[in-house]
Design a protein around this motif. Sequence first.
Motif, PDB file in Angstrom:
ATOM      1  N   CYS A 136       0.766  -8.983  -8.107  1.00  0.00           N
ATOM      2  CA  CYS A 136       0.785  -7.542  -7.827  1.00  0.00           C
ATOM      3  C   CYS A 136       0.470  -7.284  -6.354  1.00  0.00           C
ATOM      4  CB  CYS A 136      -0.209  -6.809  -8.712  1.00  0.00           C
ATOM      5  SG  CYS A 136       0.323  -6.773 -10.424  1.00  0.00           S
ATOM      6  N   MET A 137      -0.485  -8.018  -5.821  1.00  0.00           N
ATOM      7  CA  MET A 137      -0.823  -7.835  -4.413  1.00  0.00           C
ATOM      8  C   MET A 137       0.370  -8.211  -3.538  1.00  0.00           C
ATOM      9  SD  MET A 137      -3.996  -9.246  -2.178  1.00  0.00           S
ATOM     10  CE  MET A 137      -3.383 -10.899  -1.982  1.00  0.00           C
ATOM     11  N   ASP A 177       7.004  -1.765 -14.234  1.00  0.00           N
ATOM     12  CA  ASP A 177       6.728  -0.415 -13.740  1.00  0.00           C
ATOM     13  C   ASP A 177       6.333  -0.438 -12.271  1.00  0.00           C
ATOM     14  OD1 ASP A 177       7.143   0.549 -16.359  1.00  0.00           O
ATOM     15  OD2 ASP A 177       5.696   2.158 -16.013  1.00  0.00           O
ATOM     16  N   LEU A 178       5.547  -1.415 -11.888  1.00  0.00           N
ATOM     17  CA  LEU A 178       5.177  -1.543 -10.477  1.00  0.00           C
ATOM     18  C   LEU A 178       6.456  -1.690  -9.632  1.00  0.00           C
ATOM     19  CD1 LEU A 178       2.504  -4.044  -9.082  1.00  0.00           C
ATOM     20  CD2 LEU A 178       4.537  -3.384  -7.845  1.00  0.00           C
ATOM     21  N   ILE A 201      -1.100 -13.201 -12.139  1.00  0.00           N
ATOM     22  CA  ILE A 201      -0.674 -11.796 -12.173  1.00  0.00           C
ATOM     23  C   ILE A 201      -1.337 -10.919 -11.115  1.00  0.00           C
ATOM     24  CG2 ILE A 201      -2.206 -11.404 -14.200  1.00  0.00           C
ATOM     25  CD1 ILE A 201       0.505  -9.167 -14.355  1.00  0.00           C
ATOM     26  N   ASP A 202      -2.643 -11.090 -10.894  1.00  0.00           N
ATOM     27  CA  ASP A 202      -3.299 -10.230  -9.908  1.00  0.00           C
ATOM     28  C   ASP A 202      -2.736 -10.488  -8.518  1.00  0.00           C
ATOM     29  OD1 ASP A 202      -4.566 -12.680 -10.439  1.00  0.00           O
ATOM     30  OD2 ASP A 202      -6.511 -12.040  -9.692  1.00  0.00           O
ATOM     31  N   ASN A 203      -2.595 -11.757  -8.190  1.00  0.00           N
ATOM     32  CA  ASN A 203      -2.024 -12.119  -6.905  1.00  0.00           C
ATOM     33  C   ASN A 203      -0.569 -11.638  -6.783  1.00  0.00           C
ATOM     34  OD1 ASN A 203      -0.861 -14.826  -5.116  1.00  0.00           O
ATOM     35  ND2 ASN A 203      -2.564 -13.596  -4.388  1.00  0.00           N
ATOM     36  N   LEU A 250       8.331   0.715  -6.565  1.00  0.00           N
ATOM     37  CA  LEU A 250       8.708   0.326  -5.198  1.00  0.00           C
ATOM     38  C   LEU A 250      10.007   0.992  -4.756  1.00  0.00           C
ATOM     39  CD1 LEU A 250       8.117  -3.571  -5.378  1.00  0.00           C
ATOM     40  CD2 LEU A 250       6.526  -1.852  -4.502  1.00  0.00           C
ATOM     41  N   VAL A 299       3.339  -5.617  -3.606  1.00  0.00           N
ATOM     42  CA  VAL A 299       3.217  -4.399  -2.785  1.00  0.00           C
ATOM     43  C   VAL A 299       3.193  -4.732  -1.299  1.00  0.00           C
ATOM     44  CG1 VAL A 299       2.099  -3.006  -4.561  1.00  0.00           C
ATOM     45  CG2 VAL A 299       0.680  -4.203  -2.925  1.00  0.00           C
ATOM     46  N   LYS A 300       2.784  -5.954  -0.951  1.00  0.00           N
ATOM     47  CA  LYS A 300       2.804  -6.330   0.459  1.00  0.00           C
ATOM     48  C   LYS A 300       4.198  -6.745   0.901  1.00  0.00           C
ATOM     49  CE  LYS A 300      -0.490  -8.498   2.634  1.00  0.00           C
ATOM     50  NZ  LYS A 300      -1.523  -9.497   3.029  1.00  0.00           N
ATOM     51  N   ILE A 311       3.633  -4.127 -17.147  1.00  0.00           N
ATOM     52  CA  ILE A 311       2.945  -3.695 -15.928  1.00  0.00           C
ATOM     53  C   ILE A 311       3.809  -3.940 -14.690  1.00  0.00           C
ATOM     54  CG2 ILE A 311       0.953  -4.234 -14.445  1.00  0.00           C
ATOM     55  CD1 ILE A 311      -0.626  -4.819 -17.068  1.00  0.00           C
ATOM     56  N   TYR A 320       2.227  -8.280 -19.229  1.00  0.00           N
ATOM     57  CA  TYR A 320       2.404  -8.421 -17.783  1.00  0.00           C
ATOM     58  C   TYR A 320       3.774  -7.854 -17.382  1.00  0.00           C
ATOM     59  CZ  TYR A 320      -1.244 -11.921 -18.693  1.00  0.00           C
ATOM     60  OH  TYR A 320      -2.375 -12.581 -19.131  1.00  0.00           O
ATOM     61  N   PRO A 323       7.715  -7.516  -1.304  1.00  0.00           N
ATOM     62  CA  PRO A 323       8.476  -7.826  -2.526  1.00  0.00           C
ATOM     63  C   PRO A 323       9.559  -8.878  -2.314  1.00  0.00           C
ATOM     64  CG  PRO A 323       8.807  -5.515  -1.832  1.00  0.00           C
ATOM     65  CD  PRO A 323       7.768  -6.095  -0.933  1.00  0.00           C
TER      66      PRO A 323
END
Lengths: 337, 337
Positions: A211-212, A236-237, A207-209, A241, A215-216, A233, A230, A218
């Motif tokens: 999200c990164m 919404d992320l 999940i952390d990767n 975008l 945003v870099k 989260i 997840y 999609p």
Amino acid sequence: FCSQAPIRATLFPGDGIGPEIAESVKEVFREAEVPIEWEEHYVSKEIDPRTQSFLTWESLESVRQNGVGLKGPMATPIGKGHRSLNLTLRKELNLYANVRPCYSLPGYKTRYDNVDLITIRENTEGEYSGLEHQVVRGVVESLKIITRQASLRVAEYAFHYAKTHGRERVSAIHKANIMQKTDGLFLKCCREVAEKYPEITYEEVVIDNCCMMLVKNPALFDVLVMPNLYGDIISDLCAGLIGGLGLTPSCNIGEGGIALAEAVHGSAPDIAGKNLANPTALLLSAVTMLRHLKLNDKADRIHDAIINTISEGKYRTADLGGTSTTTEFTKAICDHL
Amino acid sequence: FCSQAPIRATLFPGDGIGPEIAESVKEVFREAEVPIEWEEHYVSKEIDPRTQSFLTWESLESVRQNGVGLKGPMATPIGKGHRSLNLTLRKELNLYANVRPCYSLPGYKTRYDNVDLITIRENTEGEYSGLEHQVVRGVVESLKIITRQASLRVAEYAFHYAKTHGRERVSAIHKANIMQKTDGLFLKCCREVAEKYPEITYEEVVIDNCCMMLVKNPALFDVLVMPNLYGDIISDLCAGLIGGLGLTPSCNIGEGGIALAEAVHGSAPDIAGKNLANPTALLLSAVTMLRHLKLNDKADRIHDAIINTISEGKYRTADLGGTSTTTEFTKAICDHL
Ligand SMILES: CC(C)[C@H](C(=O)O)[C@@H](O)C(=O)O
Ligand SMILES: CC(C)[C@H](C(=O)O)[C@@H](O)C(=O)O
């Protein structure tokens, strides 16, 4: 000749700006001659003991009977002894998969072009179990529950969705490097289902990767499937975008083929009743409901009218930088039909 | 005259590209005449029974003694019966706060300008409790633990950080609308601490909304404090805004004033040993270590040399679109000192 008995669908206009944006949907559906008859239900002012919630038993029965519904924003009243309205709907109707498509709206510029993502969220368990307690003073715990049954059915839904919507890749999002047992079980179920869909590329992303990477770039993703929190989260992320929750549809799928489409943005009490709300998220959600009913022609026509209105840019509500009222924007969509 | 006994600091070069980027830090520190003597420790090939981990007891003792350390990426070996290296360090050294600053690097363009965010993550409990079990076949649960003690100390750290770094706002990130008891306790502790810092604006933001707002407009935030898993997610998201984990420093703060700075990116085994790695994240982490030691002049000088090298753009590693080797990039930084 083409006349058909109208399809009954439940409508929860909801709170705050809900009734105004629901009016917009009704107007557009009328104009497009969609053969739907709405059965309207409002959030009650009192707790219904049969549901332990401000949602009445009748309103839930209405969705169960009709099999389809559309829901505006609901503000959960503050206080104890009742459940969140959203959670009540998900649990009572067993809405196990929440599908949130997120695509760039032509003509509405953000930092990202050509976003085209589908988040499919497990909607009934995980961190939303509601099981929490104090162990000793100053030490509390919440239980995250993952079951094979719920994981398999949401994975199955995601792969089936990918296949039937011409999608190429399903990414399972997880944190199994930390939650080896719970997220590990979720992944195991996804892998099992993936084997039945050799034509779909399957990958697993922490999940952390994720999200990164979202945003870099999609474009690295296509369909994403994941446990409840997840999904909350990431969806919404993804909405961020392309401009926010005011522009993204959502549809909840339940056992027995129930579909409850909903706008996931808030009820915006500050602008309620002022004819300023943007009905786009609810309209696009209504379109997903039409597709669920296989009314694809109507869905396409309404979808294109919404997109063309926004893209033309002449009529836009304030949240999109315009000055149109809800009714002016709605009329513009009707004119584009 | 100015000569001083050198400060001893522990260095874990780590795996993969770790030794190369650690070499870069040593080189830059030598050139800048930083009065630090490194005590190097490598990840062992065998499990040390005293730590149940591939990290030796001696290496942990070294950090405890020195009070400061720098850590490259560590690849946790696969297999059962031992703990993740990162988690071992956090738990054994009681590294309760993980501070991840994230700011746009001048000259390195992304979709976002002027990002300037500080994520402060609780680093010892929450979803990382390691408590998981199978309830019955096909039903597993993970325990998320939130304690008053850990929440208070990380909140205290965040407000103190804000105050001493000229920051104006602390946002507590949570999902207390769902996890009312655990995240509710976290918020309660943040509120208690906030009262002691009337000059700092305090707000509470739900994690899903926070992610949406971060990708829409990161300038809305300043210092963010949150439970473990949310910190893991948000810090990676923030890193993505400015280019990725190859560019962001991180520092872990422990009881008794221990500081262990670390590059949080992976060990990149594919490019290991090829002199291609970007040492920026480890260098910037080393700078946070210098600030912790109050060697602010050295910290500023090295920091500016890194930023100026990247911003000039003549020497950049491949991940930033350049063709420089690690040693060329390092030499360019030394020349900028
Ligand atoms: C309002 C809240 C309970 C809900 C959730 O957390 O699921 C919302 O964020 C959503 O995504 O539908
Ligand atoms: C590698 C992993 C265990 C770790 C974490 O989840 O904390 C990493 O993502 C981090 O952010 O340091």
